[in-house]
Design a protein around this motif. Structure first.
Motif, PDB file in Angstrom:
ATOM      1  N   VAL A  94       1.544   3.927  -7.172  1.00 18.48           N
ATOM      2  CA  VAL A  94       0.286   3.449  -6.188  1.00 18.48           C
ATOM      3  C   VAL A  94      -0.779   4.586  -6.406  1.00 18.48           C
ATOM      4  O   VAL A  94      -1.955   4.064  -6.634  1.00 18.48           O
ATOM      5  CB  VAL A  94       0.684   3.462  -4.837  1.00 18.48           C
ATOM      6  CG1 VAL A  94      -0.757   2.903  -4.024  1.00 18.48           C
ATOM      7  CG2 VAL A  94       1.474   2.088  -4.569  1.00 18.48           C
ATOM      8  N   ASN A  95      -0.599   5.892  -6.484  1.00 21.91           N
ATOM      9  CA  ASN A  95      -1.422   6.915  -6.834  1.00 21.91           C
ATOM     10  C   ASN A  95      -1.545   7.342  -8.192  1.00 21.91           C
ATOM     11  O   ASN A  95      -1.978   8.511  -8.416  1.00 21.91           O
ATOM     12  CB  ASN A  95      -1.148   8.114  -5.860  1.00 21.91           C
ATOM     13  CG  ASN A  95      -1.268   7.806  -4.444  1.00 21.91           C
ATOM     14  OD1 ASN A  95      -2.136   7.546  -3.727  1.00 21.91           O
ATOM     15  ND2 ASN A  95      -0.178   7.541  -3.725  1.00 21.91           N
ATOM     16  N   SER A 153      -4.693   1.190 -10.123  1.00 21.37           N
ATOM     17  CA  SER A 153      -4.200   2.733  -9.682  1.00 21.37           C
ATOM     18  C   SER A 153      -5.213   3.554 -10.275  1.00 21.37           C
ATOM     19  O   SER A 153      -5.209   3.592 -11.522  1.00 21.37           O
ATOM     20  CB  SER A 153      -2.857   2.950 -10.140  1.00 21.37           C
ATOM     21  OG  SER A 153      -2.118   1.875  -9.264  1.00 21.37           O
ATOM     22  N   THR A 154      -5.908   4.335  -9.280  1.00 22.26           N
ATOM     23  CA  THR A 154      -6.663   5.579  -9.819  1.00 22.26           C
ATOM     24  C   THR A 154      -6.651   6.477  -9.167  1.00 22.26           C
ATOM     25  O   THR A 154      -6.325   6.665  -7.850  1.00 22.26           O
ATOM     26  CB  THR A 154      -8.279   4.867  -9.663  1.00 22.26           C
ATOM     27  OG1 THR A 154      -8.539   4.941  -8.366  1.00 22.26           O
ATOM     28  CG2 THR A 154      -8.858   3.751 -10.587  1.00 22.26           C
ATOM     29  N   ASN A 155      -6.703   7.762  -9.688  1.00 19.77           N
ATOM     30  CA  ASN A 155      -6.642   9.072  -9.023  1.00 19.77           C
ATOM     31  C   ASN A 155      -7.260  10.078  -9.851  1.00 19.77           C
ATOM     32  O   ASN A 155      -7.213  10.160 -11.050  1.00 19.77           O
ATOM     33  CB  ASN A 155      -4.940   9.542  -8.976  1.00 19.77           C
ATOM     34  CG  ASN A 155      -4.729  10.644  -7.858  1.00 19.77           C
ATOM     35  OD1 ASN A 155      -5.606  11.551  -7.920  1.00 19.77           O
ATOM     36  ND2 ASN A 155      -3.724  10.671  -7.379  1.00 19.77           N
ATOM     37  N   ALA A 197      -4.751  12.085 -11.879  1.00 19.86           N
ATOM     38  CA  ALA A 197      -3.707  11.369 -12.816  1.00 19.86           C
ATOM     39  C   ALA A 197      -3.392  11.973 -14.038  1.00 19.86           C
ATOM     40  O   ALA A 197      -2.442  11.812 -14.607  1.00 19.86           O
ATOM     41  CB  ALA A 197      -4.266  10.099 -12.858  1.00 19.86           C
ATOM     42  N   SER A 234       0.644  -1.219  -0.089  1.00 24.59           N
ATOM     43  CA  SER A 234       0.003  -0.046   0.048  1.00 24.59           C
ATOM     44  C   SER A 234       0.626   1.316  -0.001  1.00 24.59           C
ATOM     45  O   SER A 234       2.099   1.189   0.119  1.00 24.59           O
ATOM     46  CB  SER A 234      -0.857  -0.020   1.139  1.00 24.59           C
ATOM     47  OG  SER A 234      -0.151   0.261   2.368  1.00 24.59           O
ATOM     48  N   THR A 235       0.143   2.519   0.012  1.00 25.66           N
ATOM     49  CA  THR A 235       1.016   3.635   0.048  1.00 25.66           C
ATOM     50  C   THR A 235       1.693   3.703   1.407  1.00 25.66           C
ATOM     51  O   THR A 235       2.943   4.495   1.020  1.00 25.66           O
ATOM     52  CB  THR A 235      -0.136   4.798  -0.084  1.00 25.66           C
ATOM     53  OG1 THR A 235      -0.767   4.631  -1.211  1.00 25.66           O
ATOM     54  CG2 THR A 235       0.812   6.207  -0.251  1.00 25.66           C
ATOM     55  N   MET A 261       0.426   8.437 -10.552  1.00 25.64           N
ATOM     56  CA  MET A 261       1.078   9.536 -10.728  1.00 25.64           C
ATOM     57  C   MET A 261       2.604   9.504 -11.110  1.00 25.64           C
ATOM     58  O   MET A 261       3.737  10.101 -10.812  1.00 25.64           O
ATOM     59  CB  MET A 261       1.079  10.570  -9.653  1.00 25.64           C
ATOM     60  CG  MET A 261      -0.250  11.092  -9.198  1.00 25.64           C
ATOM     61  SD  MET A 261      -0.936  12.283 -10.316  1.00 25.64           S
ATOM     62  CE  MET A 261       0.262  13.672 -10.115  1.00 25.64           C
ATOM     63  N   LEU A 292       4.168   7.357  -5.926  1.00 25.03           N
ATOM     64  CA  LEU A 292       3.384   7.846  -6.873  1.00 25.03           C
ATOM     65  C   LEU A 292       2.657   6.873  -7.923  1.00 25.03           C
ATOM     66  O   LEU A 292       1.955   7.072  -8.382  1.00 25.03           O
ATOM     67  CB  LEU A 292       4.485   8.806  -7.816  1.00 25.03           C
ATOM     68  CG  LEU A 292       5.021   9.880  -7.380  1.00 25.03           C
ATOM     69  CD1 LEU A 292       5.980  10.723  -8.000  1.00 25.03           C
ATOM     70  CD2 LEU A 292       4.140  11.077  -6.539  1.00 25.03           C
ATOM     71  N   TRP A 316       5.889   4.573   1.433  1.00 26.21           N
ATOM     72  CA  TRP A 316       6.179   5.984   2.262  1.00 26.21           C
ATOM     73  C   TRP A 316       7.245   5.672   3.500  1.00 26.21           C
ATOM     74  O   TRP A 316       8.179   6.263   3.646  1.00 26.21           O
ATOM     75  CB  TRP A 316       5.108   6.555   2.862  1.00 26.21           C
ATOM     76  CG  TRP A 316       4.291   7.645   2.035  1.00 26.21           C
ATOM     77  CD1 TRP A 316       2.928   7.626   1.288  1.00 26.21           C
ATOM     78  CD2 TRP A 316       4.657   8.913   1.525  1.00 26.21           C
ATOM     79  NE1 TRP A 316       2.659   8.684   0.672  1.00 26.21           N
ATOM     80  CE2 TRP A 316       3.941   9.522   0.559  1.00 26.21           C
ATOM     81  CE3 TRP A 316       5.916   9.511   1.410  1.00 26.21           C
ATOM     82  CZ2 TRP A 316       3.868  10.669  -0.190  1.00 26.21           C
ATOM     83  CZ3 TRP A 316       6.061  10.583   0.782  1.00 26.21           C
ATOM     84  CH2 TRP A 316       5.343  11.256  -0.149  1.00 26.21           C
TER      85      TRP A 316
END
Length: 527
Positions: free
Chosen positions: A157-158, A221-223, A226, A116-117, A160, A155, A121
């Protein structure tokens, strides 16, 4: 040699030329092969030590808390070894112990947070801390490299990931441009800079190979932001160049010089790796660092290559884009040279004429190369647009070599028939290894080709077509022996039964697409 040096020193002293004698003897540098052997010894000792420790504490791996604690202890032990190290053996032993501790911590974090994020991090924070604390240049370089990859994963994971290269490039420019700002940490800054540069090259290498470092996130992955990742990357690359131009002093800078980041912003949006490589090249040239300059050239070449083999745009579009971008950069360079102030000590007329002549030689050579390449591309595009359509039936191949990554190995039934005809007409086996020729085929109502005969220069009937083939290592090829497609699209091409070719007036075929038994084009998404 010693006597000659002493005689020279005496003669210089007699002539009244003072000599600055060193107060301490110069230290001899250890040869590289001795250091490599010492490093190997350190890793070998680390393997035995870690194996002995693993046999006693293997049960701790089952507990995330125990793995985390043991990993922190091993990193602390590595820090102590680094502080005591006076040679390569202990340094690399400490590096191996530290890497083992980091793996245990990563394993514990995976158990705590899964993929996960928070995981990435945490690893990013760990590597940044190690890059700051560890008293080893090798470890600092590795930690900076690992931190850049952890940032990429954060990035990714999100959704980006495209912005990761721009962030790493900006950090890279800040480090190298402030290399001498803290005299006591010059080597630390260099280690961080090398690590980030290697990380940037890793990201570009993955982009060039067509694989994403976070390939398992691509589908999930969705944002909402994006869409802004490519623009954010382009802005960061342009900001890096603006920072470079602002930091490097000029005698008198024209305002037009700062138009170059705007041009680079457009370049980075359409070809991200090209813009990044260009900034690294300029950075290495500005600070006079040959290694950074060389790696920048490698980055630029990888960027051009990854964009040129990008499958989402036609070859002609990419070639024209690179032509326009290159022409725009050359025009911008010429304009900036006109705008920049002339130095106080202007060179002589002969030197100016020589520089001008060399400049025109470079420009003309570049123009000739671009014209030749784009003419060849235009011919291929014209061939695809105007050539006669011919379908060749695919022959069964070894299933182990049918799908290999992102391309399909091709073998055509017509090629097997040509080989049989050649073996009947030729007795010399060497002549059947490498040769070029033409075959006459008959086209049915669906324009599927059927073998008729080897071409002997006779006239053709209305339903016949002449095809050029190449014989290489006993294998018959028509234009190519492989069909490339986008990564992950292999299942769409499994029903392939025919290859569609465009044939020009000279009988040269060019592969266009693959079709199934009903002559339906494969690879297109079903709407």
């Amino acid at each position: 040699m010693t006597n000659n040096v002493n005689d020279l020193s005496v003669r210089l002293s007699q002539a009244g030329i003072p000599l600055n004698e060193p107060t301490s003897p110069a230290q001899l540098q250890t040869p590289w092969f001795v250091r490599a052997l010492q490093a190997f010894s350190g890793w070998l000792a680390a393997l035995f030590l870690l194996g002995f420790i693993a046999m006693g504490v293997v049960f701790m791996v089952e507990s995330p808390a125990a793995s985390l604690g043991l990993g922190l202890v091993m990193i602390g032990a590595a820090y102590g070894l680094f502080c005591k190290a006076r040679g390569d053996v202990l340094e690399h032993l400490a590096l191996a112990v530290s890497l083992a501790g980091q793996l245990l911590i990563a394993w514990a974090l995976v158990e705590f947070w899964n993929v996960s994020t928070y995981l990435w991090w945490s690893l990013l924070a760990l590597q940044c801390a190690l890059a700051l604390v560890m008293p080893s240049q090798v470890h600092r370089t590795f930690s900076a490299f690992a931190a850049s990859l952890a940032l990429y994963m954060v990035l990714a994971v999100n959704a980006m990931a495209p912005a990761a290269g721009g962030l790493v490039l900006l950090a890279l420019a800040l480090l190298w441009l402030n290399e001498f700002r803290c005299p006591g940490r010059i080597q630390d800054v260099q280690a961080w800079g090398y690590g980030l540069l290697i990380g940037l090259l890793m990201m570009q290498g993955l982009a060039h190979s067509g694989h994403s470092f976070a390939f398992w996130f691509d589908a999930q992955s969705t944002n909402a932001f994006a869409w802004s990742a490519p623009w954010l990357n382009a802005v960061l690359v342009a900001l890096s160049l603006a920072l470079l131009l602002y930091t490097i002093p000029h005698s008198k800078t024209h305002w037009g010089l700062y138009l170059s980041p705007l041009a680079l912003l457009l370049v980075s949006f359409y070809a991200p790796s090209v813009g990044q490589g260009l900034v690294v090249v300029l950075l290495g040239f500005a600070i006079g660092h040959r290694l950074v300059l060389g790696l920048g050239v490698l980055s630029l070449l990888m960027g051009i290559g990854s964009y040129y083999y990008w499958l989402d745009a036609t070859l002609l579009t990419k070639a024209l884009t690179l032509l326009v971008l290159g022409g725009g950069l050359l025009a911008l360079r010429w304009t900036l040279l006109k705008w920049l102030s002339v130095a106080e000590n202007s060179p002589s007329t002969s030197m100016m004429l020589k520089a001008k002549r060399n400049r025109w030689i470079i420009v003309l050579t570049t123009v000739v190369v671009l014209v030749a390449v784009n003419w060849a591309i235009w011919q291929k595009e014209h061939h695809l647009a105007e050539g006669e359509i011919v379908y060749l039936e695919l022959a069964p191949v070894d299933p182990r070599s049918l799908m290999q990554g992102d391309y399909m190995a091709l073998n055509f039934a017509l090629g097997n028939q040509i080989q049989s005809a050649l073996h009947q007409s030729e007795r010399d086996e060497d002549s059947l290894k490498t040769r070029n020729g033409h075959v006459v085929v008959r086209l049915d109502e669906q324009r599927i080709a059927h073998f008729q005969r080897l071409d002997e220069g006779t006239s053709l009937r209305d339903d016949e077509q002449r095809l050029r083939y190449r014989l290489r290592n006993g294998q018959v090829r028509f234009a190519t022996d492989a069909f490339f497609f986008q990564e992950g699209y292999g299942e769409r091409y499994e029903p392939a039964r025919y290859g569609q070719f465009r044939v020009n007036t000279k009988g040269e075929p060019l592969l266009v697409a693959l079709y199934n038994a009903e002559l339906t084009k494969l690879g297109e998404s079903v709407k």
